[in-house]
Design a protein around this motif. Structure first.
Motif, PDB file in Angstrom:
ATOM      1  N   ALA A  26      36.915  39.362  50.032  1.00  0.00           N
ATOM      2  CA  ALA A  26      36.854  38.087  49.338  1.00  0.00           C
ATOM      3  C   ALA A  26      36.921  36.962  50.359  1.00  0.00           C
ATOM      4  O   ALA A  26      37.435  37.139  51.473  1.00  0.00           O
ATOM      5  CB  ALA A  26      38.008  37.973  48.342  1.00  0.00           C
ATOM      6  N   ALA A  27      36.411  35.811  49.995  1.00  0.00           N
ATOM      7  CA  ALA A  27      36.428  34.669  50.904  1.00  0.00           C
ATOM      8  C   ALA A  27      37.851  34.354  51.334  1.00  0.00           C
ATOM      9  O   ALA A  27      38.772  34.315  50.512  1.00  0.00           O
ATOM     10  CB  ALA A  27      35.798  33.458  50.212  1.00  0.00           C
ATOM     11  N   ARG A  28      38.039  34.176  52.657  1.00  0.00           N
ATOM     12  CA  ARG A  28      39.335  33.806  53.246  1.00  0.00           C
ATOM     13  C   ARG A  28      40.446  34.785  52.864  1.00  0.00           C
ATOM     14  O   ARG A  28      41.575  34.408  52.614  1.00  0.00           O
ATOM     15  CB  ARG A  28      39.711  32.374  52.835  1.00  0.00           C
ATOM     16  CG  ARG A  28      38.699  31.336  53.283  1.00  0.00           C
ATOM     17  CD  ARG A  28      38.880  30.001  52.616  1.00  0.00           C
ATOM     18  NE  ARG A  28      38.685  30.066  51.176  1.00  0.00           N
ATOM     19  CZ  ARG A  28      37.494  30.101  50.588  1.00  0.00           C
ATOM     20  NH1 ARG A  28      36.390  30.090  51.305  1.00  0.00           N
ATOM     21  NH2 ARG A  28      37.385  30.175  49.276  1.00  0.00           N
ATOM     22  N   SER A  29      40.108  36.074  52.779  1.00  0.00           N
ATOM     23  CA  SER A  29      41.047  37.094  52.351  1.00  0.00           C
ATOM     24  C   SER A  29      40.649  38.431  52.948  1.00  0.00           C
ATOM     25  O   SER A  29      39.562  38.572  53.502  1.00  0.00           O
ATOM     26  CB  SER A  29      41.045  37.186  50.814  1.00  0.00           C
ATOM     27  OG  SER A  29      41.762  38.315  50.369  1.00  0.00           O
ATOM     28  N   HIS A  30      41.540  39.407  52.853  1.00  0.00           N
ATOM     29  CA  HIS A  30      41.236  40.773  53.233  1.00  0.00           C
ATOM     30  C   HIS A  30      41.274  41.697  52.015  1.00  0.00           C
ATOM     31  O   HIS A  30      41.507  42.891  52.128  1.00  0.00           O
ATOM     32  CB  HIS A  30      42.202  41.253  54.318  1.00  0.00           C
ATOM     33  CG  HIS A  30      42.076  40.497  55.595  1.00  0.00           C
ATOM     34  ND1 HIS A  30      43.163  40.167  56.381  1.00  0.00           N
ATOM     35  CD2 HIS A  30      40.989  39.994  56.221  1.00  0.00           C
ATOM     36  CE1 HIS A  30      42.744  39.482  57.427  1.00  0.00           C
ATOM     37  NE2 HIS A  30      41.434  39.373  57.352  1.00  0.00           N
ATOM     38  N   THR A  31      41.011  41.118  50.852  1.00  0.00           N
ATOM     39  CA  THR A  31      40.897  41.882  49.624  1.00  0.00           C
ATOM     40  C   THR A  31      39.444  42.299  49.432  1.00  0.00           C
ATOM     41  O   THR A  31      38.538  41.460  49.493  1.00  0.00           O
ATOM     42  CB  THR A  31      41.355  41.043  48.424  1.00  0.00           C
ATOM     43  OG1 THR A  31      42.714  40.656  48.613  1.00  0.00           O
ATOM     44  CG2 THR A  31      41.213  41.829  47.130  1.00  0.00           C
ATOM     45  N   PRO A  39      46.266  44.109  55.803  1.00  0.00           N
ATOM     46  CA  PRO A  39      46.826  43.738  54.505  1.00  0.00           C
ATOM     47  C   PRO A  39      46.089  42.540  53.924  1.00  0.00           C
ATOM     48  O   PRO A  39      45.527  41.722  54.642  1.00  0.00           O
ATOM     49  CB  PRO A  39      48.280  43.380  54.841  1.00  0.00           C
ATOM     50  CG  PRO A  39      48.232  42.957  56.276  1.00  0.00           C
ATOM     51  CD  PRO A  39      47.186  43.820  56.912  1.00  0.00           C
ATOM     52  N   SER A  40      46.096  42.440  52.605  1.00  0.00           N
ATOM     53  CA  SER A  40      45.492  41.289  51.956  1.00  0.00           C
ATOM     54  C   SER A  40      46.245  40.031  52.323  1.00  0.00           C
ATOM     55  O   SER A  40      47.471  40.033  52.491  1.00  0.00           O
ATOM     56  CB  SER A  40      45.502  41.474  50.435  1.00  0.00           C
ATOM     57  OG  SER A  40      44.719  42.581  50.073  1.00  0.00           O
ATOM     58  N   THR A  41      45.525  38.921  52.455  1.00  0.00           N
ATOM     59  CA  THR A  41      46.134  37.646  52.763  1.00  0.00           C
ATOM     60  C   THR A  41      46.670  37.029  51.481  1.00  0.00           C
ATOM     61  O   THR A  41      45.920  36.843  50.519  1.00  0.00           O
ATOM     62  CB  THR A  41      45.105  36.695  53.386  1.00  0.00           C
ATOM     63  OG1 THR A  41      44.575  37.322  54.546  1.00  0.00           O
ATOM     64  CG2 THR A  41      45.741  35.371  53.750  1.00  0.00           C
ATOM     65  N   PRO A  42      47.959  36.696  51.418  1.00  0.00           N
ATOM     66  CA  PRO A  42      48.488  36.108  50.189  1.00  0.00           C
ATOM     67  C   PRO A  42      47.918  34.717  49.958  1.00  0.00           C
ATOM     68  O   PRO A  42      47.888  33.889  50.858  1.00  0.00           O
ATOM     69  CB  PRO A  42      49.999  36.066  50.446  1.00  0.00           C
ATOM     70  CG  PRO A  42      50.144  36.065  51.929  1.00  0.00           C
ATOM     71  CD  PRO A  42      48.992  36.872  52.456  1.00  0.00           C
TER      72      PRO A  42
END
Length: 456
Positions: free
Chosen positions: A194-199, A32-35
């Motif tokens: 994306a940086a520091r994310s799972h998007t 999942p994407s990191t909020p």
């Protein structure tokens, strides 16, 4: 010019042991994407230094703020994205108010501070910094880690890779990655996280990749039902694009094998197995290991060891320097890598490859070695190239109990290296030499090779 490959769609009958290396492990299923907060307070911050991990450090009303995409000496406007911790916050740079003289246009347009933070491609977090300053910042982090965790005061220079060892790699730190993993979004779009994310962030370029992969990358295509796209450019084989389906599970059947070339030597390795990702890394580390071994301490007949040996790259470097009489055992937990190491080291009669966890192998040596073997272990040179987490206390304790003459430690994490140097110093080993290399340009990562010797 290498012959391009059409994308290969992998299924459960063809999966390799591990993914093309991009600095992380494979995951099963889409994460999942990191909020990330996009409505946090905006602060003006004076950036002080770089911390381990490549994040800049500032302070606001006595609280530490870790801020991305900034350079020490700058003043930036940054939005707080994580204020859940009482001791520190995290923030993303929105605007550079006072720029460092070392700030440059980002080498990857899709990772630039000009884009919204949630749309910045990850994996090139130092791309906005001039290469010389990147290396200086990495040296500062390594120097600080050695002092704080290793108890060693030593100035460090991080060297650029010798261009002769890395053809095609550009001076701005682009064109070096021979393995790239792209993610696939729910709609089939392809891109990095994306940086520091799972998007997943769609991109139009991959400037860190070697040119043959940048040309092959299917960035405009859709891969509905796929999980990842691996781009692989071995030095001794054609480049490939490999598609992994969502339904893929455990590996079965024959795994594809490819060839990597270092100097005049060829290494068999699983296409999906571990290999150094920078085009010049394998040659750079081989040379460094050869240079750092103290020849006066090296005994070719001793029980020399190559720990976390992979497919035998560094054991071969030792053999190439000291000749056909070298006795060396390469220890690796991955059975496939050990199989390849046995073949890759076959020309040395005294070389062998063992499948075992390093801690358990050292425990068995300590428990079972007779008097003669213990003497050969005390005369030994040990090369170790552990994972990012380092060797750790258990391995260090067991290794020190065998009391080899010298250790040559290859590390990709400065804090893990410094911690293990501190542990080894407590056992009577001292750091004698250290070389550091910029094997991951435009990122915060740095590789180091250290020699430690037992002090009588």
């Amino acid at each position: 010019m290498p012959r391009p490959h059409r994308p290969v769609r992998k299924n459960s009958a063809s999966r390799g042991a591990r993914p093309a290396d991009t600095g992380g492990r494979a995951t099963r299923g889409r994460r999942p994407s990191t909020p990330v907060s996009t409505d946090g307070p905006v602060l003006e911050l004076d950036v002080e230094r770089i911390a381990h991990g490549g994040i800049a450090v500032a302070h606001h009303e006595g609280r530490v703020v870790f801020v991305a995409d900034a350079i020490p000496g700058e003043r930036v406007s940054a939005r707080v994205t994580d204020a859940a911790h009482t001791r520190f916050w995290r923030a993303d740079t929105l605007e550079v108010l006072t720029a460092s003289a070392d700030r440059q246009a980002h080498v990857w347009a899709e990772a630039s501070v000009d884009r919204a933070p949630e749309r910045r491609a990850g994996g090139a977090e130092f791309g906005h910094i001039a290469p010389e300053r990147q290396r200086a910042l990495k040296a500062e982090v390594l120097t600080d880690a050695l002092r704080r965790m290793g108890g060693v005061e030593r100035e460090v220079e991080v060297r650029a890779v010798d261009p002769e060892l890395a053809p095609g790699v550009r001076a701005d730190g682009t064109g070096w990655r021979t393995r790239v993993r792209l993610q696939v979004a729910e709609d089939g779009a392809v891109g990095p996280y994306a940086a520091r994310s799972h998007t997943v962030v769609p991109v139009a370029s991959l400037p860190l990749a070697v040119d043959e992969l940048a040309d092959l990358a299917p960035l405009a295509d859709r891969f509905q039902g796929a999980r990842t796209i691996d781009l692989v450019a071995p030095s001794g084989a054609d480049p490939q694009v490999i598609v992994t389906d969502e339904s893929e599970r455990m590996p079965r059947g024959q795994r594809p094998v490819t060839t990597e070339v270092v100097g005049d030597r060829r290494f068999a390795v699983d296409r999906d197995g571990f290999w150094q990702v920078h085009r010049g890394a394998a040659a750079t580390l081989s040379r460094a290991v050869q240079e750092l071994i103290d020849a006066d301490r090296f005994d070719p007949r001793a029980a020399n060891l190559d720990l976390y040996g992979g497919v035998g790259l560094l054991a071969a470097a030792v053999g190439d320097r000291f000749g056909e009489t070298v006795r060396i055992t390469s220890v690796e937990s991955d059975e496939r890598a050990t199989m390849h190491a046995g073949d890759n080291l076959a020309e040395w009669v005294g070389a062998r490859a063992v499948t075992a966890r390093v801690d358990r192998y050292l425990a068995s040596l300590e428990a079972d070695a007779g008097q003669g073997e213990r003497a050969r272990l005390r005369d030994a040179t040990v090369v170790l190239d552990p994972p990012r987490s380092g060797a750790g206390r258990d391995v260090v304790d067991r290794l020190a109990a065998l009391r080899p003459r010298q250790l040559v430690y290859v590390a990709c994490d400065p804090v893990a290296l410094a911690r293990d140097i501190g542990l080894l110093r407590a056992h009577g080993y001292e750091l004698e030499e250290l070389q550091a290399f910029d094997l991951f340009p435009n990122t915060h990562h740095v590789e180091a090779v250290a020699r430690l010797a037992a002090i009588v």
